[in-house]
Scaffold this active site. Structure first.
Site, PDB file in Angstrom:
ATOM      1  N   ASP A   5      20.925  72.206  46.983  1.00  0.00           N
ATOM      2  CA  ASP A   5      21.827  71.431  46.128  1.00  0.00           C
ATOM      3  C   ASP A   5      21.406  69.959  46.233  1.00  0.00           C
ATOM      4  O   ASP A   5      20.348  69.649  46.809  1.00  0.00           O
ATOM      5  CB  ASP A   5      23.303  71.687  46.487  1.00  0.00           C
ATOM      6  CG  ASP A   5      23.724  71.078  47.814  1.00  0.00           C
ATOM      7  OD1 ASP A   5      22.856  70.522  48.522  1.00  0.00           O
ATOM      8  OD2 ASP A   5      24.921  71.159  48.149  1.00  0.00           O
ATOM      9  N   HIS A   6      22.221  69.086  45.669  1.00  0.00           N
ATOM     10  CA  HIS A   6      21.853  67.665  45.660  1.00  0.00           C
ATOM     11  C   HIS A   6      21.639  67.127  47.077  1.00  0.00           C
ATOM     12  O   HIS A   6      20.758  66.311  47.302  1.00  0.00           O
ATOM     13  CB  HIS A   6      22.949  66.858  44.941  1.00  0.00           C
ATOM     14  CG  HIS A   6      24.324  67.155  45.434  1.00  0.00           C
ATOM     15  ND1 HIS A   6      24.982  68.339  45.116  1.00  0.00           N
ATOM     16  CD2 HIS A   6      25.153  66.473  46.254  1.00  0.00           C
ATOM     17  CE1 HIS A   6      26.170  68.353  45.704  1.00  0.00           C
ATOM     18  NE2 HIS A   6      26.297  67.233  46.410  1.00  0.00           N
ATOM     19  N   CYS A  62      21.415  72.860  51.917  1.00  0.00           N
ATOM     20  CA  CYS A  62      22.523  72.036  51.418  1.00  0.00           C
ATOM     21  C   CYS A  62      22.836  71.010  52.502  1.00  0.00           C
ATOM     22  O   CYS A  62      21.989  70.775  53.375  1.00  0.00           O
ATOM     23  CB  CYS A  62      23.729  72.886  51.017  1.00  0.00           C
ATOM     24  SG  CYS A  62      24.526  73.812  52.348  1.00  0.00           S
ATOM     25  N   GLY A  63      23.995  70.412  52.474  1.00  0.00           N
ATOM     26  CA  GLY A  63      24.288  69.384  53.467  1.00  0.00           C
ATOM     27  C   GLY A  63      24.350  69.942  54.877  1.00  0.00           C
ATOM     28  O   GLY A  63      23.719  69.430  55.800  1.00  0.00           O
ATOM     29  N   GLY A  65      24.071  73.526  55.400  1.00  0.00           N
ATOM     30  CA  GLY A  65      23.480  74.872  55.407  1.00  0.00           C
ATOM     31  C   GLY A  65      24.547  75.960  55.363  1.00  0.00           C
ATOM     32  O   GLY A  65      24.252  77.119  55.112  1.00  0.00           O
ATOM     33  N   GLY A  67      27.525  76.212  53.418  1.00  0.00           N
ATOM     34  CA  GLY A  67      27.945  76.662  52.089  1.00  0.00           C
ATOM     35  C   GLY A  67      26.917  77.607  51.495  1.00  0.00           C
ATOM     36  O   GLY A  67      27.267  78.667  50.936  1.00  0.00           O
ATOM     37  N   HIS A  95      15.474  90.167  65.190  1.00  0.00           N
ATOM     38  CA  HIS A  95      16.572  91.115  65.424  1.00  0.00           C
ATOM     39  C   HIS A  95      17.422  91.418  64.189  1.00  0.00           C
ATOM     40  O   HIS A  95      17.929  92.523  64.064  1.00  0.00           O
ATOM     41  CB  HIS A  95      17.493  90.587  66.533  1.00  0.00           C
ATOM     42  CG  HIS A  95      16.874  90.683  67.894  1.00  0.00           C
ATOM     43  ND1 HIS A  95      17.561  90.413  69.055  1.00  0.00           N
ATOM     44  CD2 HIS A  95      15.607  91.034  68.277  1.00  0.00           C
ATOM     45  CE1 HIS A  95      16.759  90.590  70.099  1.00  0.00           C
ATOM     46  NE2 HIS A  95      15.566  90.954  69.656  1.00  0.00           N
ATOM     47  N   ASN A  96      17.624  90.428  63.312  1.00  0.00           N
ATOM     48  CA  ASN A  96      18.519  90.631  62.149  1.00  0.00           C
ATOM     49  C   ASN A  96      17.751  90.920  60.866  1.00  0.00           C
ATOM     50  O   ASN A  96      18.367  91.204  59.845  1.00  0.00           O
ATOM     51  CB  ASN A  96      19.393  89.393  61.889  1.00  0.00           C
ATOM     52  CG  ASN A  96      20.069  88.825  63.120  1.00  0.00           C
ATOM     53  OD1 ASN A  96      19.999  87.634  63.394  1.00  0.00           O
ATOM     54  ND2 ASN A  96      20.721  89.683  63.876  1.00  0.00           N
ATOM     55  N   ARG A 106      21.747  67.482  56.324  1.00  0.00           N
ATOM     56  CA  ARG A 106      22.460  66.410  57.010  1.00  0.00           C
ATOM     57  C   ARG A 106      22.610  66.708  58.497  1.00  0.00           C
ATOM     58  O   ARG A 106      23.271  65.982  59.219  1.00  0.00           O
ATOM     59  CB  ARG A 106      23.843  66.212  56.363  1.00  0.00           C
ATOM     60  CG  ARG A 106      23.754  65.732  54.912  1.00  0.00           C
ATOM     61  CD  ARG A 106      25.113  65.731  54.227  1.00  0.00           C
ATOM     62  NE  ARG A 106      24.990  65.284  52.836  1.00  0.00           N
ATOM     63  CZ  ARG A 106      25.917  65.487  51.907  1.00  0.00           C
ATOM     64  NH1 ARG A 106      27.039  66.124  52.201  1.00  0.00           N
ATOM     65  NH2 ARG A 106      25.720  65.048  50.666  1.00  0.00           N
ATOM     66  N   ARG A 134      21.142  98.669  63.608  1.00  0.00           N
ATOM     67  CA  ARG A 134      22.146  97.615  63.412  1.00  0.00           C
ATOM     68  C   ARG A 134      22.011  96.959  62.043  1.00  0.00           C
ATOM     69  O   ARG A 134      23.022  96.645  61.391  1.00  0.00           O
ATOM     70  CB  ARG A 134      22.022  96.569  64.533  1.00  0.00           C
ATOM     71  CG  ARG A 134      22.439  97.151  65.870  1.00  0.00           C
ATOM     72  CD  ARG A 134      22.067  96.265  67.029  1.00  0.00           C
ATOM     73  NE  ARG A 134      22.453  96.914  68.289  1.00  0.00           N
ATOM     74  CZ  ARG A 134      21.974  96.572  69.478  1.00  0.00           C
ATOM     75  NH1 ARG A 134      21.076  95.595  69.574  1.00  0.00           N
ATOM     76  NH2 ARG A 134      22.374  97.198  70.564  1.00  0.00           N
TER      77      ARG A 134
HETATM   78  C1  RB5 Z   1      27.843  68.620  49.322  1.00  0.00           C
HETATM   79  O1  RB5 Z   1      28.482  67.419  49.528  1.00  0.00           O
HETATM   80  C2  RB5 Z   1      28.069  69.551  50.498  1.00  0.00           C
HETATM   81  O2  RB5 Z   1      29.387  69.968  50.533  1.00  0.00           O
HETATM   82  C3  RB5 Z   1      27.125  70.723  50.427  1.00  0.00           C
HETATM   83  O3  RB5 Z   1      25.816  70.271  50.387  1.00  0.00           O
HETATM   84  C4  RB5 Z   1      27.163  71.694  51.579  1.00  0.00           C
HETATM   85  O4  RB5 Z   1      27.062  71.030  52.806  1.00  0.00           O
HETATM   86  C5  RB5 Z   1      28.205  72.708  51.568  1.00  0.00           C
HETATM   87  O5  RB5 Z   1      28.283  73.542  52.462  1.00  0.00           O
END
Ligand code: RB5
Length: 144
Positions: A5-6, A62-63, A65, A67, A95-96, A106, A134
């Site tokens: 994402d962004h 993502c920010g 990971g 989400g 293992h998985n 981030r 498993r």
């Molecule tokens: C975006 O601000 C943030 O919510 C997204 O990148 C992510 O971290 C969600 O889990």
């Protein structure tokens, strides 16, 4: 396949360069700018590419990971692991049989992200002992 994402856009570019230089063939599933977007849309597109067999594995950024991992794990056939240490990246393959790695742009720096990605892409599943049973149980749970 690689997607973000962004919040993960800058790191995706760096990882694509790093992995491309090491000979990995990559399919870029977007997003393609730092304009705000919704991570489930990218996770869905990438998950479909992995489940269909078009792409062997996926990396989602993502920010945090988190989400991306929640979204990707909604897709039958996806086993997504959010990792910020190399031990977890190694063992989620061994293992998985995780087929999607999620990274928080981030949370981890680009050097660690590159190590996570390379370990994830080069480590085979330990297809013996208790592990296949498993992983099969994980697949069965998709029918609940
Ligand atoms: C975006 O601000 C943030 O919510 C997204 O990148 C992510 O971290 C969600 O889990």
């Amino acid at each position: 396949a690689i997607g973000c994402d962004h919040a993960g856009f800058a790191l995706k570019g760096k990882l694509m360069r790093y992995l491309g230089e090491r000979g990995f063939r990559l399919k870029d599933m977007g997003t393609y700018s730092e304009e705000s977007c919704d991570y489930p849309d990218i996770a869905l597109a990438l998950g479909r590419a992995v489940v269909s067999g078009e792409c062997a594995r996926g990396i989602l950024i993502c920010g945090t990971g988190i989400g991306m991992s929640i979204a990707a794990n909604k897709i039958a056939g996806i086993r997504a692991a959010c990792c910020s240490d190399t031990y977890s990246a190694l063992f989620t393959r061994l293992h998985n049989d995780a087929n999607v790695l999620c990274i928080g742009a981030r949370v981890v720096g680009e050097g660690l992200a590159a190590d996570l990605a390379e370990i994830f892409l080069t480590t085979p599943f330990e297809n013996s002992g208790n592990h296949p049973r498993r992983v099969a149980k994980l697949s069965d749970m998709e029918k609940l």
